[in-house]
Scaffold this active site. Structure first.
Site, PDB file in Angstrom:
ATOM      1  N   ASN A  26      31.285  55.618  46.780  1.00 37.35           N
ATOM      2  CA  ASN A  26      32.597  56.253  46.919  1.00 37.35           C
ATOM      3  C   ASN A  26      32.813  56.766  48.338  1.00 37.35           C
ATOM      4  O   ASN A  26      33.906  56.634  48.910  1.00 37.35           O
ATOM      5  CB  ASN A  26      32.720  57.417  45.928  1.00 37.35           C
ATOM      6  CG  ASN A  26      32.921  56.959  44.501  1.00 37.35           C
ATOM      7  OD1 ASN A  26      33.194  55.793  44.239  1.00 37.35           O
ATOM      8  ND2 ASN A  26      32.778  57.876  43.555  1.00 37.35           N
TER       9      ASN A  26
ATOM     10  N   TYR B 100      35.628  51.123  32.164  1.00 35.57           N
ATOM     11  CA  TYR B 100      36.845  51.900  32.424  1.00 35.57           C
ATOM     12  C   TYR B 100      37.547  52.157  31.092  1.00 35.57           C
ATOM     13  O   TYR B 100      37.656  51.256  30.261  1.00 35.57           O
ATOM     14  CB  TYR B 100      37.816  51.140  33.324  1.00 35.57           C
ATOM     15  CG  TYR B 100      37.451  51.056  34.781  1.00 35.57           C
ATOM     16  CD1 TYR B 100      36.137  51.182  35.223  1.00 35.57           C
ATOM     17  CD2 TYR B 100      38.431  50.823  35.747  1.00 35.57           C
ATOM     18  CE1 TYR B 100      35.812  51.085  36.560  1.00 35.57           C
ATOM     19  CE2 TYR B 100      38.112  50.713  37.087  1.00 35.57           C
ATOM     20  CZ  TYR B 100      36.804  50.848  37.493  1.00 35.57           C
ATOM     21  OH  TYR B 100      36.483  50.748  38.817  1.00 35.57           O
TER      22      TYR B 100
ATOM     23  N   HIS C 126      40.503  56.174  33.065  1.00 38.00           N
ATOM     24  CA  HIS C 126      41.432  55.378  33.866  1.00 38.00           C
ATOM     25  C   HIS C 126      42.823  55.264  33.253  1.00 38.00           C
ATOM     26  O   HIS C 126      43.764  54.857  33.931  1.00 38.00           O
ATOM     27  CB  HIS C 126      40.836  53.971  34.066  1.00 38.00           C
ATOM     28  CG  HIS C 126      41.504  53.150  35.112  1.00 38.00           C
ATOM     29  ND1 HIS C 126      42.303  52.072  34.825  1.00 38.00           N
ATOM     30  CD2 HIS C 126      41.486  53.252  36.464  1.00 38.00           C
ATOM     31  CE1 HIS C 126      42.750  51.527  35.947  1.00 38.00           C
ATOM     32  NE2 HIS C 126      42.267  52.234  36.953  1.00 38.00           N
TER      33      HIS C 126
ATOM     34  N   HIS D 195      51.393  46.826  41.081  1.00 37.68           N
ATOM     35  CA  HIS D 195      50.243  47.448  40.430  1.00 37.68           C
ATOM     36  C   HIS D 195      50.356  47.412  38.905  1.00 37.68           C
ATOM     37  O   HIS D 195      49.407  47.759  38.199  1.00 37.68           O
ATOM     38  CB  HIS D 195      50.116  48.900  40.922  1.00 37.68           C
ATOM     39  CG  HIS D 195      48.878  49.605  40.492  1.00 37.68           C
ATOM     40  ND1 HIS D 195      48.890  50.668  39.610  1.00 37.68           N
ATOM     41  CD2 HIS D 195      47.573  49.414  40.806  1.00 37.68           C
ATOM     42  CE1 HIS D 195      47.661  51.106  39.408  1.00 37.68           C
ATOM     43  NE2 HIS D 195      46.841  50.368  40.121  1.00 37.68           N
TER      44      HIS D 195
ATOM     45  N   ARG E  48      43.464  46.637  47.691  1.00 37.65           N
ATOM     46  CA  ARG E  48      42.464  47.056  48.684  1.00 37.65           C
ATOM     47  C   ARG E  48      41.047  46.614  48.306  1.00 37.65           C
ATOM     48  O   ARG E  48      40.609  46.800  47.182  1.00 37.65           O
ATOM     49  CB  ARG E  48      42.501  48.575  48.805  1.00 37.65           C
ATOM     50  CG  ARG E  48      41.547  49.146  49.824  1.00 37.65           C
ATOM     51  CD  ARG E  48      42.098  49.086  51.224  1.00 37.65           C
ATOM     52  NE  ARG E  48      43.251  49.955  51.351  1.00 37.65           N
ATOM     53  CZ  ARG E  48      43.823  50.275  52.515  1.00 37.65           C
ATOM     54  NH1 ARG E  48      43.352  49.774  53.638  1.00 37.65           N
ATOM     55  NH2 ARG E  48      44.868  51.068  52.550  1.00 37.65           N
TER      56      ARG E  48
END
Length: 756
Positions: A65, A494, A618, A461, A431
């Protein structure tokens, strides 16, 4: 967490006006808020209640991270600093920090975090793992025969691919890639006594951890490893023959991955992104990690050669560099080892078990909850069934991130090759996934799919799939709208929701959405969907204002927001206004959060909870009390400014009562968690519930859908364990019913056959 107050942030903000409260960096700074989130991740590595090898994994996650944080967020601040942004800041200094101020605060926090990571590894995890016969071995502590074996390994597997690179007037400083491990070597030439400097880059394709298990029968060294850089450093005499090795020190570099795009002038978006990927290989450096034993003059030389600003960009590490690579440690664990979490196998949704998926959807909407429900037997099955079904005329999908061997990509390609109309939006600007998505886009184009690369100036997205099927009564649309990516790998770790529906209104909305994404179409309003950057933010503002009015009229009024990040100033302002009006607000926010709780007469009625555990939280879910007739929404959008203004996002209302109950059950579980939930304190720091005492105890939550047993399990074991238990129980019950029906059908068939 964080361990101490973050520099620059004010603990007491009661005297700050509402207007300043939502903009001032001294109340909320997104970079420090992100670091506060990573402190909570790091705590999983410090938590003795977490299985030992999982603690090592969380340590690696927290390190990865930070790598991404420097590439992207620190990289962006570096660009602002170079552009002189601080000269453009007109607000009071305490309201808006310059890039230099932010970089200073970040450096202080990260240094403490890195020291904590190393202490966790060397003082807690490695000694505990050593007792379990899992060892990271110091090279100096190896036996002579082990060093001999490693020297043979160096000669056969490393020496041929390593390139010693001198640095002098005739040899320029070599190219070093992003997040690349290298070795700085100081040598003395005995011929003329000259001191020389050289670099040895460690190829990224090398295995980082070399096993000491030289034979299959060597049980003692079954899980013993040496870092590859230690092997190289201790055999440098073979690379620099005739030289005296004065010192060798590992270091790692980080490059800027933040780019300034000019999409409006791009003639071909795919070509622009491909060029951008090539340019990023030569982007400026933003961080240098060095072995703490590295002499200052060597550090200063690297700082100069790499073009870094000063020593503030240098992070000295007293232990292994690149802790994120601990996740690749090839440990051989016994089945059902206590060192890891009890294995979880995602279950097939009870309604989908052994049934035709289109027939099941026609009977009513289905709410999927990953990773509790299987991605393979739900979403992947939905797409593959559509690709194989001769009645399906068209499939349309948005892809933001997916896996390298994505079965969804393969199914879409197969559908196009069989003559179906297939349109796919592949977001090239996702990204760190740009190169992968370029490959997917080209693969889909080769299969005759209609591929678009995204919208100029926006990231797409949203997570939507549309299937158009020819049935007896005409064309029928089936949709999947989700909170997570179409990625089978991340779907196992997730937590995400997905809605399968054949609601005609939703079908028409998704058709219009794809007209906007793939062609020239402006949709003013949708029948049911909330879409950004159009009306979504205004719709949410209206929903909050309705709760304010209801509270003022004495009606039931409450809001629950679950998302990954909440920093949009408009939404935060409205939530403060709701709190002042008496609306009970619960924010379940995993990461960055602009809200500050516990401010008298401003946020007394707001609670902020962050849940960090086995799975990555998430999903995005919103609930509005609506005077006792609660409304539920789920979708791809966080309440971040970027999601509401600079991304194409989709949120869908969940209207079926049984599905609303499932959403409420999850929200109840989140608010009852006393094992993995962190509560934001009025000073902005977070405290893990169930540990220590808080000046103001957390607000009690009365479950509306969760059973008392689930609430108790979640309170003691945590959100994820509680939901795993209840989903497994329901799926077992569904299988039992199905088997019972099959047995009864077989019995009747036998009776009928016997009678004949």
């Amino acid at each position: 967490m964080p361990l101490q107050k973050q520099e620059g942030l004010e603990a007491d903000v009661a005297d700050i006006g509402l207007d300043a409260l939502v903009v001032a960096d001294l109340v909320y700074n997104k970079e420090l808020s992100w670091l506060a989130f990573n402190w909570r991740v790091l705590h999983m590595a410090l938590d003795v209640h977490v299985p030992l090898f999982e603690r090592l994994r969380f340590l690696a996650i927290s390190a990865c991270n930070i790598d991404e944080f420097f590439c992207k967020r620190v990289g962006a601040l570096k660009r602002q600093e170079a552009a002189g942004v601080e000269n453009l800041i007109k607000l009071q200094p305490r309201m808006a920090w310059t890039p230099q101020q932010q970089l200073k605060h970040i450096a202080r926090d990260v240094r403490l975090m890195v020291d904590t990571q190393i202490a966790c590894l060397t003082e807690e995890l490695l000694p505990a793992l050593n007792k379990k016969e899992i060892k990271l071995v110091d090279y100096d502590g190896l036996h002579l025969h082990e060093k001999d074996q490693l020297r043979l390994y160096f000669k056969s597997a490393l020496e041929p691919i390593l390139t010693p690179l001198a640095v002098d007037p005739g040899h320029p400083f070599p190219y070093i890639g992003n997040l690349t491990l290298s070795i700085a070597v100081v040598l003395r030439d005995p011929y003329d006594d000259a001191v020389q400097f050289a670099i040895v880059s460690v190829p990224s394709g090398l295995e980082r951890w070399k096993s000491l298990e030289f034979t299959e029968t060597d049980e003692y060294n079954r899980n013993a490893f040496v870092p590859v850089e230690d092997i190289i450093i201790n055999n440098l005499d073979l690379l620099f023959g005739g030289m005296e090795i004065k010192g060798a020190y590992a270091f790692r570099t980080t490059r800027n991955a933040d780019v300034a795009r000019n999409e409006e002038e791009a003639e071909d978006l795919l070509e622009m992104i491909a060029d951008e990927m090539r340019e990023l290989r030569f982007a400026p450096f933003v961080r240098l990690e060095v072995d703490r034993e590295m002499p200052l003059e060597v550090v200063q030389r690297l700082v100069m050669e790499l073009g870094l600003n000063d020593l503030n960009d240098v992070y000295a590490v007293c232990g292994p560099i690149a802790l994120g690579e601990l996740a690749s440690l090839p440990v051989k664990l016994e089945v059902n080892s206590s060192l890891v979490y009890t294995p979880w196998t995602p279950k097939t949704h009870p309604r989908i078990q052994g049934a035709d998926i289109f027939e099941v959807i026609r009977k009513g909407d289905i709410l999927l909850h990953h990773p509790y429900h299987s991605f393979v037997t739900s979403i992947q099955h939905f797409v593959e069934a559509a690709a194989n079904d001769p009645k399906v005329m068209a499939i349309k999908a948005t892809l933001y991130r997916t896996s390298n061997d994505s079965p969804v990509i393969s199914a879409l390609a197969k559908a196009a090759e069989s003559g179906k109309q297939v349109a796919v939006l592949v977001e090239l600007k996702a990204r760190f996934d740009e190169e992968r998505n370029i490959g997917f886009a080209q693969k889909l184009e080769d299969a005759c799919c209609n591929v678009v690369y995204g919208l100029i100036g926006l990231k797409t997205h949203c997570k939507c799939i549309l299937v158009v099927r020819k049935e007896d009564d005409g064309l029928r649309t089936y949709v999947h709208i989700g909170t997570g990516n179409y990625n089978p790998r991340t779907a196992s770790v997730y937590t995400d929701f997905g809605l399968l529906s054949c609601d005609p209104d939703l079908g028409m909305d998704v058709i219009n959405l794809f007209k906007y994404l793939t062609g020239y179409h402006r949709q003013v309003a949708y029948l049911k969907l909330l879409v950004s950057p159009g009306t979504m933010r205004n719709e949410f503002v209206w929903l909050i204002e309705r709760e304010i009015v209801n509270a003022q009229m004495g009606k039931p009024a409450s809001i629950i927001v679950k998302c990954n990040g909440l920093d949009d100033q408009v939404m935060v302002t409205k939530l403060y206004e709701a709190s002042k009006a008496g609306v009970k607000v619960d924010c379940i926010v995993r990461g960055m959060c602009r809200i500050r709780t516990g401010i008298p007469n401003v946020s007394d009625n707001i609670r902020v909870v962050s849940i960090i555990g086995r799975f990555l939280e998430h999903h995005r879910v919103m609930r509005f009390e609506n005077g006792g007739k609660a409304e539920y929404y789920m979708g791809s959008a966080d309440w971040m400014n970027r999601n509401l203004t600079r991304r194409v996002e989709v949120v869908v209302p969940v209207e079926a009562e049984p599905l609303q109950k499932e959403l409420q059950e999850m929200l109840d579980a989140c608010l009852c968690d006393r094992r993995n939930a962190w509560e934001m304190r009025p000073d902005g720091r977070y405290q893990l519930l169930g540990i220590g005492t808080m000046k103001t105890p957390p607000r009690e939550h009365t479950p509306q859908a969760a059973s008392s047993k689930l609430a108790a399990t979640v309170e003691n074991k945590g959100l994820h364990e509680g939901l795993m238990e209840i989903v497994a129980k329901r799926c077992r019950k569904a299988r039992k019913l199905i088997m019972g029906k099959r047995t009864e059908a077989s019995r009747k068939l036998v009776i009928k056959t016997t009678a004949v």
